[in-house]
Scaffold this active site. Structure first.
Site, mmCIF file in Angstrom:
data_model
loop_
_atom_site.group_PDB
_atom_site.id
_atom_site.type_symbol
_atom_site.label_atom_id
_atom_site.label_comp_id
_atom_site.label_asym_id
_atom_site.label_seq_id
_atom_site.Cartn_x
_atom_site.Cartn_y
_atom_site.Cartn_z
ATOM 1 N N ARG A 62 65.198 1.127 96.149
ATOM 2 C CA ARG A 62 65.748 1.082 94.785
ATOM 3 C C ARG A 62 66.735 -0.064 94.608
ATOM 4 N NH1 ARG A 62 67.769 6.411 94.138
ATOM 5 N NH2 ARG A 62 69.883 5.679 94.370
ATOM 6 N N TYR A 115 66.494 -6.934 67.663
ATOM 7 C CA TYR A 115 65.242 -6.215 67.932
ATOM 8 C C TYR A 115 65.426 -4.755 67.508
ATOM 9 C CZ TYR A 115 61.437 -4.619 71.079
ATOM 10 O OH TYR A 115 60.309 -4.072 71.627
ATOM 11 N N ASP A 187 70.790 -11.207 73.437
ATOM 12 C CA ASP A 187 69.379 -11.032 73.773
ATOM 13 C C ASP A 187 68.734 -12.418 73.685
ATOM 14 O OD1 ASP A 187 66.603 -10.576 73.696
ATOM 15 O OD2 ASP A 187 66.846 -8.605 72.767
ATOM 16 N N LYS A 212 57.797 -10.738 77.954
ATOM 17 C CA LYS A 212 57.297 -11.754 77.027
ATOM 18 C C LYS A 212 56.911 -13.014 77.798
ATOM 19 C CE LYS A 212 58.209 -8.677 73.911
ATOM 20 N NZ LYS A 212 59.494 -8.461 73.292
HETATM 21 C C1 LIG Z 1 60.196 -7.202 73.315
HETATM 22 C C2 LIG Z 1 61.649 -7.401 73.124
HETATM 23 C C3 LIG Z 1 62.565 -6.582 73.779
HETATM 24 C C4 LIG Z 1 62.158 -5.387 74.602
HETATM 25 O O1 LIG Z 1 61.432 -5.709 75.725
HETATM 26 P P1 LIG Z 1 60.458 -4.604 76.422
HETATM 27 O O2 LIG Z 1 60.140 -5.228 77.718
HETATM 28 O O3 LIG Z 1 59.307 -4.441 75.488
HETATM 29 O O4 LIG Z 1 61.258 -3.364 76.547
HETATM 30 C C5 LIG Z 1 63.905 -6.845 73.606
HETATM 31 N N1 LIG Z 1 64.321 -7.849 72.828
HETATM 32 C C6 LIG Z 1 63.471 -8.658 72.180
HETATM 33 C C7 LIG Z 1 64.007 -9.764 71.341
HETATM 34 C C8 LIG Z 1 62.112 -8.462 72.303
HETATM 35 O O5 LIG Z 1 61.274 -9.250 71.621
#
Ligand SMILES: *Cc1c(COP(=O)(O)O)cnc(C)c1O
Length: 392
Positions: A62, A115, A187, A212
């Site tokens: 972990r 988001y 973010d 992404k």
């Molecule tokens: C997709 C996304 C997230 C979340 O990511 P996951 O891996 O789907 O949990 C957070 N912030 C932004 C800007 C995103 O586009």
């Protein structure tokens, strides 16, 4: 977890090169180029003394493996972070970081264009922990100080914001928040680790949905927390207590994706710019929301703080009738309909911000978000032209 690196002979090279060569140790793995995919829970210790002192690099699955270290080091290098923690999703990177820094009775400031699931989580914090959230106009600038309260602890940014793609002045807001001793998070998913380094702009914690562009092939869920020296201890503790370990295969795919990220991003950017400019010239299109365009209100901030763009932007159409727009979407053959983005394929989703934002009023109309993938941009343009024909 990664600690600050010493000087490295490769440091004179560009980030694109360094990400391919630094912290990669083929001779530790019989010469194989990539760090292998370690699977494991139990890690054996040579004797009782070592077991009780935990005095060896890896102690339990972990808490990390050589597979996780490889990606953490590469991401920390890219974002100029003191260290990196991996999580099973982008959302878990966000929620772990927020939980590490708020307590009952605190007040936090969150950009209106975050988001949407981040917003849901903040609303849940308010219900379950009494953490009050003020959503602010991402273009607020220095007026953010009007929203500060005695119990304000944290500012959460996202630039460009989800869907509406608005740019915030990250260093300005971070500087003002730090004067009040607040923690600043951003973010950074749109930029990926390569196009913006929020920690160099004064942010304490940068968050990545590696799902992404880092992974880049729509085949894994993965997140990362990049922290500076000051925020490190607190977020590392929470990450450890919460048991936030991603699966080994996802981490391996993240590292593999990161190796080709620089060239993929350039291709996404080039095609997206070409298509965005073409869309701007179309009579059906009201506005293209993409900070890389000179016409975008966030262009100068983007130029100052970012080193490039990606394939994700939004368009406002002259008419926002959802039925016609759905017809347009159904007519597209190359743009898939689905959530997420950052893979090799083009995507389209509709959105309406009227009921999902509180600090900024948005009209009740449907718009589209496009992800421009790695297809030939002329094929994508022809597909969009066919789709726009359905709006008449
Ligand atoms: C997709 C996304 C997230 C979340 O990511 P996951 O891996 O789907 O949990 C957070 N912030 C932004 C800007 C995103 O586009």
């Amino acid at each position: 977890m990664t600690d600050k690196k010493q000087d490295h002979p490769l440091q004179k090279n560009s980030l694109q090169t360094r990400l391919l060569h630094e912290d990669r140790h083929p001779q530790d793995y019989q010469g194989f180029v990539n760090t292998p995919l370690f699977r494991g829970s139990t890690v054996l210790f040579p004797d009782a003394k070592t077991l009780l002192s935990n005095d060896q690099p890896y102690t339990y699955g972990r808490y990390g493996t050589p597979t996780t270290t490889a990606l953490e080091q590469a991401l920390a290098l890219a974002e100029q972070a003191a260290g990196c923690l991996l999580t099973p999703s982008g959302m878990s990177a966000i929620t772990t970081s927020l939980l590490a820094f708020v307590q009952k009775g605190d007040h936090i400031l969150v950009a209106d264009s975050v988001y949407y699931p981040t917003r849901n989580f903040c609303d849940q914090l308010q219900r379950s922990m009494g953490v009050e959230t003020t959503y602010f106009d991402p273009l607020v600038g220095e007026k953010i100080t009007d929203l500060f309260r005695d119990n304000s602890r944290l500012v959460f940014l996202e630039a460009p914001g989800s869907l509406s793609m608005d740019m915030s002045d990250i260093p300005l807001i971070a500087g003002l928040a730090h004067q009040r001793g607040m923690t600043v998070m951003c973010d950074n998913t749109w930029a990926s680790p390569l196009l913006c380094q929020p920690l160099t702009l004064g942010v304490d914690i940068s968050l990545q949905a590696c799902t992404k562009y880092v992974t880049g092939h729509s085949d894994a869920m993965l997140g990362a927390i990049l922290y500076n020296e000051k925020a490190g201890q607190q977020v590392r503790d929470w990450h450890r207590f919460a048991g936030n370990c991603p699966g080994s295969e996802e981490v391996f795919l993240g590292t593999r994706g990161l190796r080709t990220l620089a060239v993929r991003l350039k291709a996404h950017e080039q095609s997206a710019l070409k298509i965005a400019r073409w869309l701007e010239s179309r009579p059906e299109v009201e506005r293209v929301l993409y900070p890389a365009l000179e016409s975008d209100p966030g262009h100068s901030l983007w130029k100052r703080d970012f080193s490039g763009a990606n394939g994700l932007f939004s368009i406002e159409l002259k008419q926002g009738d959802s039925r016609k727009i759905h017809n347009m979407m159904d007519a597209l053959t190359l743009f898939g309909m689905g959530w997420s983005w950052g893979g090799f394929e083009s995507l389209v989703v509709p959105f309406n911000l009227h009921n999902t934002r509180s600090a900024v009023k948005h009209p009740d109309r449907t718009s589209l978000r496009l992800h421009i993938g790695l297809e030939d941009p002329d094929d994508l343009t022809a597909d969009l032209e066919r789709g726009l024909g359905k709006l008449a």
